[in-house]
Design an enzyme around this catalytic site. Structure first.
Site, PDB file in Angstrom:
ATOM      1  N   LYS A  79     -17.601  13.169  -6.814  1.00 50.89           N
ATOM      2  CA  LYS A  79     -16.733  14.306  -7.080  1.00 50.89           C
ATOM      3  C   LYS A  79     -17.048  14.842  -8.487  1.00 50.89           C
ATOM      4  O   LYS A  79     -18.054  15.509  -8.641  1.00 50.89           O
ATOM      5  CB  LYS A  79     -15.284  13.925  -6.786  1.00 50.89           C
ATOM      6  CG  LYS A  79     -15.146  13.760  -5.249  1.00 50.89           C
ATOM      7  CD  LYS A  79     -13.882  13.178  -4.710  1.00 50.89           C
ATOM      8  CE  LYS A  79     -13.991  13.017  -3.175  1.00 50.89           C
ATOM      9  NZ  LYS A  79     -12.905  12.297  -2.558  1.00 50.89           N
ATOM     10  N   THR A 128     -26.294  -3.223   3.277  1.00 46.07           N
ATOM     11  CA  THR A 128     -26.694  -1.819   3.347  1.00 46.07           C
ATOM     12  C   THR A 128     -27.630  -1.514   2.182  1.00 46.07           C
ATOM     13  O   THR A 128     -27.557  -2.158   1.133  1.00 46.07           O
ATOM     14  CB  THR A 128     -25.439  -0.903   3.341  1.00 46.07           C
ATOM     15  OG1 THR A 128     -25.830   0.432   3.659  1.00 46.07           O
ATOM     16  CG2 THR A 128     -24.736  -0.906   1.993  1.00 46.07           C
ATOM     17  N   THR A 172      -5.514  14.945   7.847  1.00 44.80           N
ATOM     18  CA  THR A 172      -5.686  14.821   6.397  1.00 44.80           C
ATOM     19  C   THR A 172      -4.336  14.947   5.693  1.00 44.80           C
ATOM     20  O   THR A 172      -4.082  14.284   4.695  1.00 44.80           O
ATOM     21  CB  THR A 172      -6.674  15.890   5.886  1.00 44.80           C
ATOM     22  OG1 THR A 172      -7.866  15.821   6.688  1.00 44.80           O
ATOM     23  CG2 THR A 172      -7.038  15.670   4.436  1.00 44.80           C
ATOM     24  N   SER A 196       0.831  -1.202   0.000  1.00 48.62           N
ATOM     25  CA  SER A 196       0.000   0.000   0.000  1.00 48.62           C
ATOM     26  C   SER A 196       0.871   1.259   0.000  1.00 48.62           C
ATOM     27  O   SER A 196       1.789   1.390   0.817  1.00 48.62           O
ATOM     28  CB  SER A 196      -0.888  -0.043   1.260  1.00 48.62           C
ATOM     29  OG  SER A 196      -1.602   1.160   1.429  1.00 48.62           O
ATOM     30  N   SER A 240      -4.913  13.549  -4.007  1.00 53.97           N
ATOM     31  CA  SER A 240      -5.647  14.814  -3.973  1.00 53.97           C
ATOM     32  C   SER A 240      -5.018  15.883  -3.092  1.00 53.97           C
ATOM     33  O   SER A 240      -5.283  17.057  -3.265  1.00 53.97           O
ATOM     34  CB  SER A 240      -7.077  14.536  -3.555  1.00 53.97           C
ATOM     35  OG  SER A 240      -7.370  15.092  -2.329  1.00 53.97           O
TER      36      SER A 240
END
Ligand SMILES: *Cc1c(COP(=O)(O)O)cnc(C)c1O
Length: 408
Positions: free
Chosen positions: A250, A279, A365, A139, A191
């Site tokens: 987005k 869900t 973030t 990752s 981003s």
């Protein structure tokens, strides 16, 4: 002494506040037809017209007339909620059409829609180790929180490689047993740093070490590639990625997320992933709006060109005036502040004094010390808006005693 619950909750917030990164949500109402304008509800008594500079509705599709119309007519035709999980009465024709469209967008056999991009990442990565016993996940260290959460849920062996660092990735792949299943999870456009992964080279490594590839194209779908299929489409690499993940929230201006992959992979995730199964599916009208949005953007390369042109225009101004921004060759323009308190103060001054809304981006973030203002100019941000922004930034930058580079 009984356990003091309240002090623990407030104490948790106090530490955030103490670091100057207490989050305040700005209360805004977007104004259809006037994108990127909105009304800011400063408090119960005052409203102010603002320009939004930090929306992820990158192309204004959340207010596109045709998309709005598609949502309205689906509500009229089918009502509000879907009424069920995908398995129990919640697979409507709108969902089926949307998944076909998304599969086509990415040139894959099938797509699978989730309630959000976050859930798509968490549910898909989270179930991979169940499907692939002995799995090792590789990752990128800058991967989004939703991918990290999915990888944690998978509870399998994982290795975190340095951001976009092929040598580090290869070293880690090489060190792993050749016969174990492997998956490389990364993003296309990151981003917060506005940079793009070396996708082809990562795919080459995946081939060499027989690993699957999983890419998050959330910040690229709708905006890159001939038909908006993302950076993988732009670089002609879609067939080299096993699982492409994207969002409807987005550039497509709705809500929901998805993966696109071959028949067997999608069938397994559909059958096994808890976050998909248990869900309620997205409302039919949401699927209808997303379907329209994807179809429109497929045939709107000029919007993508305008989008890039606007981002480049803003970068050119920042560069000319010596503002420290990251030039990552994408549509995102992060302006570095490097201090959570100043970052918040600049944002507050900009909205209060100038009606310019750009949210401060602080830890967690982004890493501490790299606090920034993240600008996302759209095709609807005019030169006049940029003039106003630059004037305001100069004023506030000086007030805060921040540096600009001398530009010859
Ligand atoms: C926003 C984001 C997501 C989550 O997508 P949502 O549809 O908003 O839940 C996933 N990955 C990345 C990189 C993101 O920025």
């Amino acid at each position: 002494m009984p356990f003091d619950y309240t002090s623990h909750f407030s104490g948790a917030v106090d530490s955030v506040r103490g670091e100057g990164r207490y989050r305040v949500f700005q209360d805004i109402r977007r104004v259809k037809g006037e994108f990127p304008k909105a009304v800011w509800y400063k408090d119960d008594y005052s409203e102010k017209e603002i320009i939004v500079w930090c929306s992820n509705d990158y192309l204004g599709m959340g207010q596109n007339d045709c998309v709005v119309e598609a949502v309205k007519s689906a509500v009229d035709a089918a009502g509000t909620g879907s009424g069920g999980t995908r398995n129990i009465a919640g697979t409507t024709h709108y969902h089926v059409q949307l998944e076909k469209e998304l599969a086509d967008l990415h040139s894959k056999d099938r797509a699978l829609v989730f309630t959000s991009g976050y859930v798509a990442n968490e549910a898909t990565l989270g179930v991979m180790s169940k499907i692939l016993p002995g799995l090792i996940i590789f990752s990128d260290e800058m991967n989004h929180a939703s991918m990290i959460s999915g990888i944690q849920r998978a509870r399998c062996e994982k290795h975190i490689f340095k951001h976009n660092d092929l040598a580090d990735l290869e070293a880690k792949l090489k060190a792993a047993p050749a016969d174990r299943p492997k998956l490389i999870a990364f993003e296309s456009v990151y981003s917060m740093d506005a940079d793009i992964a070396p996708i082809k080279e990562i795919c080459d490594l995946a081939d060499k070490y027989n690993a699957l590839t999983y890419i998050d194209e959330v910040h690229a779908v709708g905006m890159y590639g001939e038909r908006g299929g993302g950076v993988c489409e732009a670089r002609d690499l879609m067939d080299r990625i096993d699982i492409i993940q994207g969002t409807l929230a987005k550039a497509f201006g709705m809500i929901g997320g998805y993966i696109a992959a071959n028949e067997t992979i999608v069938d397994a995730v559909r059958s096994m992933a808890s976050g998909f199964i248990f869900t309620t599916s997205i409302p039919p009208s949401t699927a209808a709006g997303a379907l329209r949005s994807v179809k429109i953007l497929k045939i709107s390369p000029e919007m993508r060109d305008q989008h890039q042109e606007r981002a480049n225009a803003l970068k050119a101004r920042f560069r000319a005036d010596g503002f420290p921004f990251i030039d990552g060759d994408t549509h995102i323009v992060p302006l570095m502040v490097g201090d959570p308190v100043k970052c918040k103060a600049i944002s507050d001054r900009l909205i209060e004094e100038f009606g310019i809304y750009v949210q401060p981006i602080n830890f967690p973030t982004v890493p501490r010390g790299t606090e920034r203002l993240r600008f996302t100019p759209s095709p609807f941000h005019t030169d006049a808006m940029m003039d106003q922004l630059m004037g305001a930034l100069h004023r506030v930058w000086d007030e805060m005693d921040l540096k600009r580079e001398k530009v010859a």
